[in-house]
Write a protein that holds these residues in place. Structure first.
Motif, PDB file in Angstrom:
ATOM      1  N   TYR A  88       7.525  -3.999  -8.767  1.00  0.00           N
ATOM      2  CA  TYR A  88       7.819  -4.299  -7.360  1.00  0.00           C
ATOM      3  C   TYR A  88       6.533  -4.579  -6.585  1.00  0.00           C
ATOM      4  CZ  TYR A  88      10.314  -3.654  -2.889  1.00  0.00           C
ATOM      5  OH  TYR A  88      10.870  -3.826  -1.647  1.00  0.00           O
ATOM      6  N   ILE A  89       5.480  -3.810  -6.860  1.00  0.00           N
ATOM      7  CA  ILE A  89       4.208  -3.979  -6.167  1.00  0.00           C
ATOM      8  C   ILE A  89       3.621  -5.363  -6.437  1.00  0.00           C
ATOM      9  CG2 ILE A  89       1.790  -3.211  -6.179  1.00  0.00           C
ATOM     10  CD1 ILE A  89       2.897  -0.334  -6.560  1.00  0.00           C
ATOM     11  N   TRP A 112       0.835  -1.209   0.000  1.00  0.00           N
ATOM     12  CA  TRP A 112       0.000   0.000   0.000  1.00  0.00           C
ATOM     13  C   TRP A 112       0.867   1.256   0.000  1.00  0.00           C
ATOM     14  CZ3 TRP A 112      -4.346   2.017  -1.232  1.00  0.00           C
ATOM     15  CH2 TRP A 112      -4.754   3.235  -0.693  1.00  0.00           C
ATOM     16  N   ASN A 113       1.932   1.242   0.785  1.00  0.00           N
ATOM     17  CA  ASN A 113       2.850   2.373   0.822  1.00  0.00           C
ATOM     18  C   ASN A 113       3.451   2.629  -0.557  1.00  0.00           C
ATOM     19  OD1 ASN A 113       4.581   4.382   1.721  1.00  0.00           O
ATOM     20  ND2 ASN A 113       6.095   2.959   2.499  1.00  0.00           N
ATOM     21  N   LEU A 114       3.910   1.559  -1.214  1.00  0.00           N
ATOM     22  CA  LEU A 114       4.485   1.696  -2.546  1.00  0.00           C
ATOM     23  C   LEU A 114       3.452   2.177  -3.552  1.00  0.00           C
ATOM     24  CD1 LEU A 114       6.578  -1.607  -2.658  1.00  0.00           C
ATOM     25  CD2 LEU A 114       7.490   0.708  -2.477  1.00  0.00           C
ATOM     26  N   TYR A 115       2.231   1.692  -3.417  1.00  0.00           N
ATOM     27  CA  TYR A 115       1.169   2.091  -4.339  1.00  0.00           C
ATOM     28  C   TYR A 115       0.870   3.580  -4.224  1.00  0.00           C
ATOM     29  CZ  TYR A 115      -3.486   2.238  -6.479  1.00  0.00           C
ATOM     30  OH  TYR A 115      -4.574   2.566  -7.261  1.00  0.00           O
ATOM     31  N   ILE A 157       1.335   6.356  -7.256  1.00  0.00           N
ATOM     32  CA  ILE A 157       0.278   7.223  -7.787  1.00  0.00           C
ATOM     33  C   ILE A 157       0.683   8.686  -7.694  1.00  0.00           C
ATOM     34  CG2 ILE A 157      -2.101   7.982  -7.485  1.00  0.00           C
ATOM     35  CD1 ILE A 157      -1.731   5.183  -8.740  1.00  0.00           C
ATOM     36  N   PHE A 158       1.285   9.085  -6.576  1.00  0.00           N
ATOM     37  CA  PHE A 158       1.765  10.466  -6.467  1.00  0.00           C
ATOM     38  C   PHE A 158       2.824  10.753  -7.527  1.00  0.00           C
ATOM     39  CE2 PHE A 158       5.125  13.290  -4.983  1.00  0.00           C
ATOM     40  CZ  PHE A 158       4.409  14.472  -4.838  1.00  0.00           C
ATOM     41  N   MET A 159       3.780   9.822  -7.680  1.00  0.00           N
ATOM     42  CA  MET A 159       4.820  10.002  -8.688  1.00  0.00           C
ATOM     43  C   MET A 159       4.222  10.085 -10.089  1.00  0.00           C
ATOM     44  SD  MET A 159       7.798   7.366  -7.434  1.00  0.00           S
ATOM     45  CE  MET A 159       8.641   7.529  -9.016  1.00  0.00           C
ATOM     46  N   PHE A 160       3.218   9.277 -10.353  1.00  0.00           N
ATOM     47  CA  PHE A 160       2.579   9.280 -11.665  1.00  0.00           C
ATOM     48  C   PHE A 160       2.022  10.660 -11.999  1.00  0.00           C
ATOM     49  CE2 PHE A 160      -1.403   9.046 -14.011  1.00  0.00           C
ATOM     50  CZ  PHE A 160      -0.999   8.423 -15.191  1.00  0.00           C
ATOM     51  N   LEU A 161       1.261  11.216 -11.080  1.00  0.00           N
ATOM     52  CA  LEU A 161       0.658  12.527 -11.332  1.00  0.00           C
ATOM     53  C   LEU A 161       1.716  13.618 -11.464  1.00  0.00           C
ATOM     54  CD1 LEU A 161      -2.373  12.311  -8.875  1.00  0.00           C
ATOM     55  CD2 LEU A 161      -2.404  12.083 -11.364  1.00  0.00           C
ATOM     56  N   ALA A 162       2.717  13.572 -10.586  1.00  0.00           N
ATOM     57  CA  ALA A 162       3.772  14.583 -10.643  1.00  0.00           C
ATOM     58  C   ALA A 162       4.599  14.446 -11.921  1.00  0.00           C
ATOM     59  CB  ALA A 162       4.673  14.471  -9.415  1.00  0.00           C
ATOM     60  N   PHE A 163       4.840  13.215 -12.355  1.00  0.00           N
ATOM     61  CA  PHE A 163       5.641  13.008 -13.557  1.00  0.00           C
ATOM     62  C   PHE A 163       4.890  13.466 -14.805  1.00  0.00           C
ATOM     63  CE2 PHE A 163       7.397  10.240 -16.966  1.00  0.00           C
ATOM     64  CZ  PHE A 163       8.701  10.714 -16.932  1.00  0.00           C
ATOM     65  N   VAL A 164       3.592  13.166 -14.874  1.00  0.00           N
ATOM     66  CA  VAL A 164       2.788  13.649 -16.004  1.00  0.00           C
ATOM     67  C   VAL A 164       2.810  15.177 -16.045  1.00  0.00           C
ATOM     68  CG1 VAL A 164       0.447  13.822 -16.927  1.00  0.00           C
ATOM     69  CG2 VAL A 164       1.314  11.616 -16.145  1.00  0.00           C
TER      70      VAL A 164
END
Length: 387
Positions: free
Chosen positions: A149-150, A84-87, A91-98
């Protein structure tokens, strides 16, 4: 910074994990000159194998303790909370990267960045793409290691009952790997197959877990065959160097028969962890374990310290490294790609990630110290007792 290094662990794992994270950072910057000092120069395997193998090794130690002390259910929940922590981080990284890619494409009037990083579908149909992102079916470039990894950790929960039987763990995991290699079984994204097929890569993770869970008696038994293992590891490492030469040196390609050279170029796939990659990495891992002794002083020396420190805080460093890699790519493509600039990008990226790791290490140390020093709260007096 040496005082920030935690010593209650095998810091060889931290050093090699930190070095692998640096290699991932450099590898994500196209045409960066320092690729020549990354793991991929040594053969077909690269930093991804190092990252996944060490994740399995560390998981066996951490969750093996939970399994022994509190039982299977507790250990499974502990792994689930880590997932859950990795997930959430993903998701945060996904939005920030986009957002980073979109801003760069607009700022430099270069829509190619959107296509290169595979974020076009998100910008065109965000209402659909966001659901795919939440189910890990939409994966921009640079953003495919954490989903791997997840899922592998999810499979690890199923393998937990075998953790204290390392031989069976490797056997069952190996059968799944063999099925995947023979049938092409994989998971699907919105644009095709997962780049890193977790059903294949789980085998390397479970090998790392099996080694981490190996009892001392079994380790001693393996040492009886150390000469044979050393000879095989040297052979595997040399074969990897030969493959690397065929990939990168035209004259080496010409020394081989065309069918052999072509097979090396086209059939050693990364997505489903080709056996040549697997065997090459295991050869390097064994040689590293023989050459670097536990607690070696140089692991905390000035040259090695940045890698050992960042390796102890891998998740935060990995997340930041993704954004720094794309930033470095933008600098080289839009501003300057000279060697001094490339060295500055590498040095700056390493410095920023070391600073992040140092800050987290300092915070963790202060927090644990405060918890140990905190006095017990006084018990309030009962109503019938004098205050």
């Amino acid at each position: 910074m040496r005082h920030l290094i935690r010593q209650d662990r095998d810091i060889r794992v931290d050093f090699f994990r930190g070095y692998a994270l640096f290699c991932i950072f450099i590898g994500h910057i196209a045409d960066h000159a320092l690729w020549v000092i990354t793991i991929q120069v040594l053969g077909p395997s690269d930093a991804t194998e190092t990252f996944i193998f060490l994740a399995g090794y560390a998981a066996a130690i951490a969750y093996g303790r939970a399994l022994d002390r509190h039982g299977l259910a507790y250990a499974a929940v502990a792994v689930g909370l880590r997932i859950w922590n990795l997930y959430v981080v993903h998701i945060f990284m996904f939005l920030a990267f986009v957002a980073q890619v979109s801003w760069s494409a607009t700022r430099f009037a270069n829509p190619a960045y959107i296509e290169e990083q595979n974020v076009g579908a998100f910008l065109e149909q965000p209402h659909e793409a966001v659901l795919d992102a939440l189910t890990l079916r939409f994966q921009p470039a640079f953003m495919d290691i954490l989903p791997l990894y997840i899922v592998v950790l999810g499979l690890f929960i199923l393998f937990l009952p075998l953790l204290r039987r390392p031989g069976r763990l490797v056997a069952v995991s190996g059968m799944l790997y063999l099925v995947v290699r023979l049938t092409g079984l994989t998971l699907k994204t919105t644009t095709g197959d997962w780049f890193f097929n977790p059903l294949a890569w789980q085998f390397l993770f479970m090998i790392g877990a099996a080694i981490g869970a190996l009892p001392e008696t079994e380790r001693a038994r393996l040492l009886r065959h150390r000469r044979t293992l050393l000879a095989l590891a040297c052979a595997g490492a040399l074969a990897g160097l030969a493959i690397s030469a065929v990939w990168r040196i035209p004259s080496a390609y010409g020394l081989l028969p065309e069918p052999v050279a072509q097979a090396i170029h086209t059939r050693i796939d990364k997505s489903s962890l080709h056996p040549a990659r697997l065997l090459h990495f295991l050869s390097l891992a064994y040689l590293a374990s023989r050459l670097v002794r536990p607690g070696a002083a140089w692991l905390t020396s000035a040259p090695a310290l940045p890698f050992t420190l960042t390796g102890q805080h891998g998740l935060a460093v990995f997340a930041l490294g993704i954004f720094l890699s794309f930033l470095g790519r933008i600098i080289m493509q839009e501003l300057d790609s000279s060697l001094p600039t490339q060295f500055a990008i590498a040095a700056g990226g390493l410095a920023v990630t070391v600073a992040l790791a140092a800050a987290q290490a300092w915070y963790d140390a202060k927090g644990s110290g405060a918890r140990r020093a905190a006095p017990l709260a006084p018990r309030p007096p009962a109503d019938n007792q004098p205050s």
